[in-house]
Design an enzyme around this catalytic site. Sequence first.
Site, PDB file in Angstrom:
ATOM      1  NE  ARG A  66     -16.365  27.676 -73.403  1.00 54.34           N
ATOM      2  CZ  ARG A  66     -16.642  28.157 -72.367  1.00 54.34           C
ATOM      3  NH1 ARG A  66     -16.414  28.131 -71.644  1.00 54.34           N
ATOM      4  NH2 ARG A  66     -17.880  27.249 -71.679  1.00 54.34           N
TER       5      ARG A  66
ATOM      6  N   GLY B 126     -18.878   9.090 -72.047  1.00 51.72           N
ATOM      7  CA  GLY B 126     -18.207   8.447 -73.429  1.00 51.72           C
ATOM      8  C   GLY B 126     -17.117   9.481 -73.141  1.00 51.72           C
ATOM      9  CG  ASP B 127     -12.149   9.240 -74.215  1.00 55.76           C
ATOM     10  OD1 ASP B 127     -12.451   9.844 -75.460  1.00 55.76           O
ATOM     11  OD2 ASP B 127     -11.430   8.572 -73.333  1.00 55.76           O
ATOM     12  CG  PHE B 128     -14.961  13.980 -77.391  1.00 56.34           C
ATOM     13  CD1 PHE B 128     -13.161  13.782 -77.479  1.00 56.34           C
ATOM     14  CD2 PHE B 128     -15.734  14.898 -76.772  1.00 56.34           C
ATOM     15  CE1 PHE B 128     -12.468  15.213 -77.313  1.00 56.34           C
ATOM     16  CE2 PHE B 128     -15.079  16.356 -76.401  1.00 56.34           C
ATOM     17  CZ  PHE B 128     -13.082  16.025 -76.928  1.00 56.34           C
TER      18      PHE B 128
ATOM     19  CG  ASP C  35     -18.262  15.993 -71.117  1.00 55.98           C
ATOM     20  OD1 ASP C  35     -17.718  16.095 -70.254  1.00 55.98           O
ATOM     21  OD2 ASP C  35     -18.631  17.211 -71.226  1.00 55.98           O
TER      22      ASP C  35
ATOM     23  CG  ASP D   5     -28.416  52.959 -89.539  1.00 54.46           C
ATOM     24  OD1 ASP D   5     -29.297  53.411 -89.847  1.00 54.46           O
ATOM     25  OD2 ASP D   5     -27.968  52.118 -88.786  1.00 54.46           O
TER      26      ASP D   5
END
Length: 667
Positions: free
Chosen positions: A576, A559-561, A534, A88
């Site tokens: 992730r 949508g599609d990134f 997404d 500590d």
Amino acid sequence: MVLNPVISKLAGKLVVLASASPRRLEILRNVGLRFEVVPSWFKETLDKSLFKAPHEYAVETAKQKALEVARRMPIKHLKTPDIVIGADTIVTVDGMILEKPVDKHDAYRMLSSLSGKEHSVYTGVAIVLCHEKENEEVDYQLIEFYEETKVKFADLSEDMLWEYINSGEPMDKAGGYGIQALGGMLVEYVHGDFLNVVGFPLNHFCKQLSLIYNHCTPSSDKESDSAHLSLNGTHAPSVLVHGSSSVPRPSSPSASQTNQTYSSPSASPVHKVKRKGSKSSQSSGALVNSLSKHTDGNEAKLQDSDNTPLPLITNSGQLIDRSVTENEDSQPKKEDLERISELLDGFKASKALFTASKLCVFDLLHRMPGLDAAQVAQEIKASVKGTECLLEACVSLGLLKCKERTYENSDLATRLLRADACFSLHGYIQHCNETLWPLFSHLESAVQEGHSQRERAFSNRTKDMLQGAFHNSPEAKLRFMNAMHSVAKVAGKTIATAFDLSRFKTACDLGGCTGAMACEFTKAHPGMSVTVFDLPAVVELKEHFQPLHTDSRVSFVAGDFFQDELPKADLYILARILHDLPDEKLHILLSKIVEASKPGCGLLLSEIFLDEDRGGPSRGLLQALSMSEGKQRSATEYSRLLKSHGFITKQIRHTDNLLDAMLCIKA
Ligand SMILES: C[S@@+](CC[C@H](N)C(=O)[O-])C[C@H]1O[C@@H](n2cnc3c(N)ncnc32)[C@H](O)[C@@H]1O
């Protein structure tokens, strides 16, 4: 002092650090110490006014932290550590003890009180040595010490103070500054151990280890109340092995002593815990057994009092691999066997958890605690024999409790395993069972071929881990979303509060799935709205996760990134996502973020960060075995990757939750 031989004395021992401080982890890892991190649950609420001197408070807190973990592990983790280290750090100025600031104003109060003055940094350290006894009890032996370092701050202007506070750095640090990073700019001089200010007095710690492991004096009577360790060349207060309850405390050093290295391995009460689980009764061998030293060539052989050979150590202090020197009649080491059994049985334990979770045992016992095996069998429509075996296995794993042949959930099951618990991991457990288990049953092929085994396991032709789930049935899609949802709920708050994000008003969670993470961000930041971006197949199923989406500051865009224009935002969240992407896709996605963002825009990355030496954590390294097209990286590797796209890392958080986090700003 040669450090490494001291550290090597701990090889093969289960060493546990009862602290999640990334700085302490780094200091100890840098000298090659192998250890597990089990953050202490001890609440740092000791009444400071009860301590005569500030260092006593730090030492007592360190001691309570270490003892809490040492006592918890045999019961909750079903294993007894050999050594638990607690620490500590506090800062004192003008008679006040400064710990971690609770908010920016607290940080301002602390830093302005340090401006232009000299202050003391104390780290209290407790080393708890655990000895398992034949009757399954555990004895605890305590060594405690502290280190003081004097630090002088320059005069700090208001602008400088606020700039530093707004960097977010002060928030998790004693005294509100981190000397190893931006806070170093505030410091005029340091007298004493620099690492003590960072959070751990490494030199003093190694000296203590050396005293413990190199200079044990013979103890003629193992059953006596105390045995003595020779410390600092003198006989220090006794360190107990069995049975006393006295706690001689170090006397306070005089006020004139600075750069204090007062060493007080003081005696402590003996704490005993009845060990649950293992029936093993081999003695681990008391540390203070008498040691005889012979010189044979350039090797020194050590033996304990009952002639069990201790590790061979060369004159230069190197540990010699015993397997080379043992003869065939010697016994395998208890801890080796325990570790191997744990690994051999790991898959059985996982499958027992998956099965109990799938059969809703934890939900049933939450609704109806106290059922016996036959009643549970009837409710879950299973055989009595099978149910009894499953319930008993779950008790041994700490998932259930058994009283007079009736069963109820353990605290852990109540908190994490019920399907309707706030932090339920039920969804992720089902994903492990239905997706990862079949994948990992082809691990040998995965290792030989170096790619994912989705095709073998599921006749699924897509190699893409992220999109793969959406080529399957609606149940498979929902299962995947449930898995992501459960982990996001458990880790979301930690990630959302890891940094000061007050300057970002709009965020976009790319691959944000059910919006669970986004909701944690809006909860933590009242001025922020978040767009979840997404795939259409995911967004159309979002209603299954009601009532989560009653939050009007969370919206969804399908949508599609890799292909579509990204929504505009001040902050992009990537949780992730990157570890699963092959290099070419990773660069497409990062380039699209660069295209959509302005200078000053933030990028918050959340992944498991590997240790810099890739020695852990196992969670990250085991995840890599699913052989997606991406790879696991350390924080530095992610930093470099993002820098190559113009994002500069501002802060990194190694958390004790499931995911770590990094905040980067577009240059
Ligand atoms: C591993 S999950 C992570 C979910 C979430 N970020 C979290 O941490 O809980 C990956 C997410 O990325 C989404 N995703 C995969 N490919 C995508 C793409 N091309 N465009 C948009 N989202 C995608 C998946 O649908 C899934 O929701």
